[in-house]
Design a protein around this motif. Sequence first.
Motif, PDB file in Angstrom:
ATOM      1  N   HIS A 181      -1.144   1.476  -4.887  1.00  0.00           N
ATOM      2  CA  HIS A 181      -0.529   0.155  -4.934  1.00  0.00           C
ATOM      3  C   HIS A 181       0.509   0.189  -6.037  1.00  0.00           C
ATOM      4  CE1 HIS A 181      -3.875  -1.523  -2.576  1.00  0.00           C
ATOM      5  NE2 HIS A 181      -4.647  -0.782  -3.328  1.00  0.00           N
ATOM      6  N   ASP A 197      -9.618  -3.957  -9.202  1.00  0.00           N
ATOM      7  CA  ASP A 197      -9.339  -3.461  -7.854  1.00  0.00           C
ATOM      8  C   ASP A 197     -10.633  -3.281  -7.048  1.00  0.00           C
ATOM      9  OD1 ASP A 197      -7.678  -2.887  -5.813  1.00  0.00           O
ATOM     10  OD2 ASP A 197      -6.711  -1.158  -6.742  1.00  0.00           O
ATOM     11  N   ASP A 230      -8.946   0.148   3.911  1.00  0.00           N
ATOM     12  CA  ASP A 230      -7.585  -0.346   3.644  1.00  0.00           C
ATOM     13  C   ASP A 230      -6.641   0.789   3.243  1.00  0.00           C
ATOM     14  OD1 ASP A 230      -8.998  -0.154   1.195  1.00  0.00           O
ATOM     15  OD2 ASP A 230      -7.705  -1.638   0.228  1.00  0.00           O
ATOM     16  N   HIS A 231      -7.193   1.969   2.905  1.00  0.00           N
ATOM     17  CA  HIS A 231      -6.328   3.108   2.558  1.00  0.00           C
ATOM     18  C   HIS A 231      -6.302   4.212   3.624  1.00  0.00           C
ATOM     19  CE1 HIS A 231      -4.899   2.056  -1.483  1.00  0.00           C
ATOM     20  NE2 HIS A 231      -6.022   1.362  -1.561  1.00  0.00           N
ATOM     21  N   TYR A 274       0.844  -1.206   0.000  1.00  0.00           N
ATOM     22  CA  TYR A 274       0.000   0.000   0.000  1.00  0.00           C
ATOM     23  C   TYR A 274       0.868   1.241   0.000  1.00  0.00           C
ATOM     24  CZ  TYR A 274      -4.424  -2.401   0.797  1.00  0.00           C
ATOM     25  OH  TYR A 274      -5.545  -3.166   0.655  1.00  0.00           O
ATOM     26  N   ASP A 276      -6.417   3.629  -6.513  1.00  0.00           N
ATOM     27  CA  ASP A 276      -7.206   2.457  -6.931  1.00  0.00           C
ATOM     28  C   ASP A 276      -7.826   2.582  -8.320  1.00  0.00           C
ATOM     29  OD1 ASP A 276      -6.542   1.095  -4.659  1.00  0.00           O
ATOM     30  OD2 ASP A 276      -8.407   1.527  -3.589  1.00  0.00           O
TER      31      ASP A 276
HETATM   32 ZN   LIG Z   1      -6.533  -0.088  -2.943  1.00  0.00          ZN
END
Ligand SMILES: [Zn+2]
Length: 359
Positions: free
Chosen positions: A237, A210, A117-118, A70, A197
């Motif tokens: 990513h 994604d 997740d970010h 990430y 993303d």
């Molecule tokens: Zn992502």
Amino acid sequence: MCDNHQKPITATDTPAFFAIDNYGFPEAGEHPADPPNYYPPYFTSERFKKLGYHVEELRGGFYWVTSGGYDAAFVVTEDGVIAIDAPPTLGENMLAAIEDVTDKPVTHVIYSHWHSDHIGAASVFGPGVQIVAHAITKELLERFPDPNRPVPTLTFDTDYTLTVGGVTLELSYKGENHCPGNIFIYAPAQKVLTVIDIISPGSATFMHCDASQNITGWYQAQEQLLKFDFDFLVAGHHMRYGTPETVKASIEYFADVLDGAQAAVDRFSRSDALIGILDGAGWDKVFVGTENWINSMANYATRYVLEKRTSNGQLWSERLAGVTTQTKYHAYTVLESIRLERPRPNYRLRGENPPPFLT
Ligand SMILES: [Zn+2]
Ligand SMILES: [Zn+2]
């Protein structure tokens, strides 16, 4: 497990197409190695293995920071630090990376989009920071509260210019793409664009585009990011930042996925192919036939992409990492988006006989 699920059932007049095992996974050795230049030198360094993060100045106080999986960013200004995202895989390493290069405090945090997740470690910056995001991101975080993703304190709808300590960031929203509220963040002085993303430079990105929601908007965002005058793209990513060259390669790959998926929809929507596949499953197993129809299209599109000679004469598996594992998932998602989001030809005329499986 039923053998019927293992292989597509074909109409006799359709060409042979690529068969994949729906339930098994190929051995690792059956896949080609990723292109050797995909893995940057820091990734195998002792420092990275020990610390778990890598930080690098792209230009003029704009830093890229990565956990290897990430990516996030931060900008050092005269009055403090602006952080962009806070992935949990970086967590407190986001602070460590900032402390590596400055003693200044973090005063602002920008959320690229609401996905945990970010930004799921944003609470690491403490309660005193200004949090800038799209209004939809705020709405989603109020609806689905998470103490690790504090609610934004400053929101906008279409455009917002953030100026802190002599640094300007231009934030814009162009509509739903990967998810609602996903924004473009542009640093004009440094020529760094941050869009998360949409593509992953150097790789085929993660399955199902994604995990994106609006695939047509996601494709549109690829074209929109090319309109910016950038030298670096922070994409979220995967162990790399992008350059115009690597960004264009990823966009060309997804254009081929779209072409292959469109060709598959065209071929397998023909009534002879459709009826042949459904007929092969048996009229008491319409859902088996439907699965085979979808699988047949995904396989056809996957084969189109994997076998294609690309603009530089190489296969995609020679240019991007992850192509042989991810393409079939992208193919499925993109062909479904063609069926759901794009204009459909040939509606039924009044009085036209329905195909036999609907009678
Ligand atoms: Zn992502
Ligand atoms: Zn996301």
